[in-house]
Design a protein around this motif. Sequence first.
Motif, PDB file in Angstrom:
ATOM      1  N   ALA A  58       0.676  -0.974   0.105  1.00 42.81           N
ATOM      2  CA  ALA A  58       0.040   0.065   0.075  1.00 42.81           C
ATOM      3  C   ALA A  58       0.863   1.235   0.091  1.00 42.81           C
ATOM      4  O   ALA A  58       0.610   2.127  -0.915  1.00 42.81           O
ATOM      5  CB  ALA A  58      -0.922   0.098   1.224  1.00 42.81           C
ATOM      6  N   ARG A  59       1.874   1.213   0.967  1.00 44.97           N
ATOM      7  CA  ARG A  59       2.795   2.231   1.010  1.00 44.97           C
ATOM      8  C   ARG A  59       3.367   2.746  -0.461  1.00 44.97           C
ATOM      9  O   ARG A  59       3.604   3.744  -0.856  1.00 44.97           O
ATOM     10  CB  ARG A  59       4.019   2.241   1.897  1.00 44.97           C
ATOM     11  N   ALA A  60       3.876   1.624  -0.925  1.00 48.94           N
ATOM     12  CA  ALA A  60       4.511   1.854  -2.554  1.00 48.94           C
ATOM     13  C   ALA A  60       3.668   2.249  -3.325  1.00 48.94           C
ATOM     14  O   ALA A  60       4.104   3.084  -4.298  1.00 48.94           O
ATOM     15  CB  ALA A  60       5.168   0.228  -2.794  1.00 48.94           C
ATOM     16  N   ARG A  61       2.326   1.551  -3.428  1.00 55.00           N
ATOM     17  CA  ARG A  61       1.255   2.290  -4.645  1.00 55.00           C
ATOM     18  C   ARG A  61       1.271   3.923  -4.199  1.00 55.00           C
ATOM     19  O   ARG A  61       0.918   4.522  -5.113  1.00 55.00           O
ATOM     20  CB  ARG A  61       0.043   1.543  -4.348  1.00 55.00           C
ATOM     21  N   ARG A  62       1.106   4.013  -3.003  1.00 56.93           N
ATOM     22  CA  ARG A  62       0.651   5.421  -2.372  1.00 56.93           C
ATOM     23  C   ARG A  62       1.700   6.165  -2.786  1.00 56.93           C
ATOM     24  O   ARG A  62       1.527   7.431  -3.267  1.00 56.93           O
ATOM     25  CB  ARG A  62       0.443   5.413  -0.912  1.00 56.93           C
ATOM     26  N   ASP A  63       3.082   6.006  -2.605  1.00 59.33           N
ATOM     27  CA  ASP A  63       3.993   6.717  -2.955  1.00 59.33           C
ATOM     28  C   ASP A  63       4.402   6.978  -4.527  1.00 59.33           C
ATOM     29  O   ASP A  63       5.225   7.628  -4.983  1.00 59.33           O
ATOM     30  CB  ASP A  63       5.120   6.205  -2.294  1.00 59.33           C
ATOM     31  N   THR A  64       3.990   6.000  -5.081  1.00 59.36           N
ATOM     32  CA  THR A  64       4.378   6.031  -6.716  1.00 59.36           C
ATOM     33  C   THR A  64       3.031   6.446  -7.761  1.00 59.36           C
ATOM     34  O   THR A  64       3.278   6.622  -8.756  1.00 59.36           O
ATOM     35  CB  THR A  64       4.929   4.439  -7.157  1.00 59.36           C
ATOM     36  N   THR A  65       1.857   6.449  -7.005  1.00 56.36           N
ATOM     37  CA  THR A  65       0.730   6.912  -8.181  1.00 56.36           C
ATOM     38  C   THR A  65       0.650   8.294  -8.028  1.00 56.36           C
ATOM     39  O   THR A  65       0.579   8.926  -6.835  1.00 56.36           O
ATOM     40  CB  THR A  65      -0.503   6.297  -7.259  1.00 56.36           C
ATOM     41  N   PRO A  66       0.630   8.885  -9.202  1.00 55.28           N
ATOM     42  CA  PRO A  66       0.610  10.233  -9.323  1.00 55.28           C
ATOM     43  C   PRO A  66      -0.725  10.829  -9.084  1.00 55.28           C
ATOM     44  O   PRO A  66      -0.885  12.080  -8.059  1.00 55.28           O
ATOM     45  CB  PRO A  66       0.712  10.635 -11.041  1.00 55.28           C
ATOM     46  N   GLY A  67      -1.831  10.276  -9.087  1.00 49.84           N
ATOM     47  CA  GLY A  67      -2.962  10.759  -8.227  1.00 49.84           C
ATOM     48  C   GLY A  67      -3.440  11.974  -9.221  1.00 49.84           C
ATOM     49  O   GLY A  67      -3.489  12.192 -10.375  1.00 49.84           O
ATOM     50  N   PHE A  68      -3.994  13.030  -8.345  1.00 50.04           N
ATOM     51  CA  PHE A  68      -4.206  14.179  -8.660  1.00 50.04           C
ATOM     52  C   PHE A  68      -2.859  15.076  -8.849  1.00 50.04           C
ATOM     53  O   PHE A  68      -1.998  14.964  -8.270  1.00 50.04           O
ATOM     54  CB  PHE A  68      -4.829  15.007  -7.721  1.00 50.04           C
ATOM     55  N   ARG A  69      -2.961  15.875 -10.055  1.00 48.11           N
ATOM     56  CA  ARG A  69      -1.811  16.868 -10.473  1.00 48.11           C
ATOM     57  C   ARG A  69      -1.855  18.256  -9.499  1.00 48.11           C
ATOM     58  O   ARG A  69      -0.871  18.723  -9.713  1.00 48.11           O
ATOM     59  CB  ARG A  69      -1.710  16.994 -11.802  1.00 48.11           C
ATOM     60  N   ARG A  70      -3.264  18.645  -9.277  1.00 43.95           N
ATOM     61  CA  ARG A  70      -3.423  19.825  -8.674  1.00 43.95           C
ATOM     62  C   ARG A  70      -3.202  19.913  -7.254  1.00 43.95           C
ATOM     63  O   ARG A  70      -3.836  18.911  -6.801  1.00 43.95           O
ATOM     64  CB  ARG A  70      -4.760  20.393  -9.179  1.00 43.95           C
ATOM     65  N   ARG A  71      -2.346  20.578  -6.745  1.00 41.63           N
ATOM     66  CA  ARG A  71      -1.834  20.542  -5.465  1.00 41.63           C
ATOM     67  C   ARG A  71      -3.038  20.839  -4.592  1.00 41.63           C
ATOM     68  O   ARG A  71      -2.872  20.376  -3.245  1.00 41.63           O
ATOM     69  CB  ARG A  71      -0.964  21.616  -5.109  1.00 41.63           C
ATOM     70  N   GLN A  72      -3.986  21.467  -4.911  1.00 37.01           N
ATOM     71  CA  GLN A  72      -5.058  21.690  -4.059  1.00 37.01           C
ATOM     72  C   GLN A  72      -5.975  20.738  -3.584  1.00 37.01           C
ATOM     73  O   GLN A  72      -6.906  20.678  -2.769  1.00 37.01           O
ATOM     74  CB  GLN A  72      -6.122  23.147  -4.422  1.00 37.01           C
ATOM     75  N   ALA A  73      -5.924  19.606  -4.453  1.00 39.05           N
ATOM     76  CA  ALA A  73      -6.824  18.440  -4.406  1.00 39.05           C
ATOM     77  C   ALA A  73      -6.507  17.726  -2.912  1.00 39.05           C
ATOM     78  O   ALA A  73      -5.167  17.839  -2.567  1.00 39.05           O
ATOM     79  CB  ALA A  73      -6.351  17.249  -5.494  1.00 39.05           C
TER      80      ALA A  73
END
Length: 169
Positions: A58-73
């Motif tokens: 879970a940590r590895a996925r969380r740390d490597t998934t770009p997710g949202f690009r906008r910082r305010q998300a």
Amino acid sequence: KGDEATGHLSARASLDPEGAADLAARLRGVGLDGRALSVEIDPPLSRGQVRAGRSRDARARRDTTPGFRRRQARCDDDGRMYLTPEALALKVGRWAEGRSVIDAGCGVGGNAIGFARAGSEVLAIERDARRAEFAAHNARVYDVSVRVERGDAVERVRELAREADAEKR
């Protein structure tokens, strides 16, 4: 190796317990050719080893998934772990371009925002109050219209189906 009679495939590896736990966590929920993969570990791992493997994954996925690009998300750890990367959400959104979409179990809104950015009318349903708030906030950050409702997605979809049936009569 494969067994043509049963259609089962098998593979064997010699791993230390940590490596076996990591592999089992990484393959959890993965399918191949429409069938779920199963992992058998001999000797069996302890609950603690399984939990540790899942936590590392879970940590590895969380740390490597770009997710949202906008910082305010906004996103919590669970939301981040299951968040569809923005580029993929946009691609999927284009498949439904202009159609009405229900994102059942929307999490923090990644897919809902992708659909809305592609011009779809979106109803996003999330059981967790905090993630529903995040989904609504994130839709505002991306300046798209997403109707976010908090509740049980299965029950809400049943209600919508009943309403649609009533309108047809």
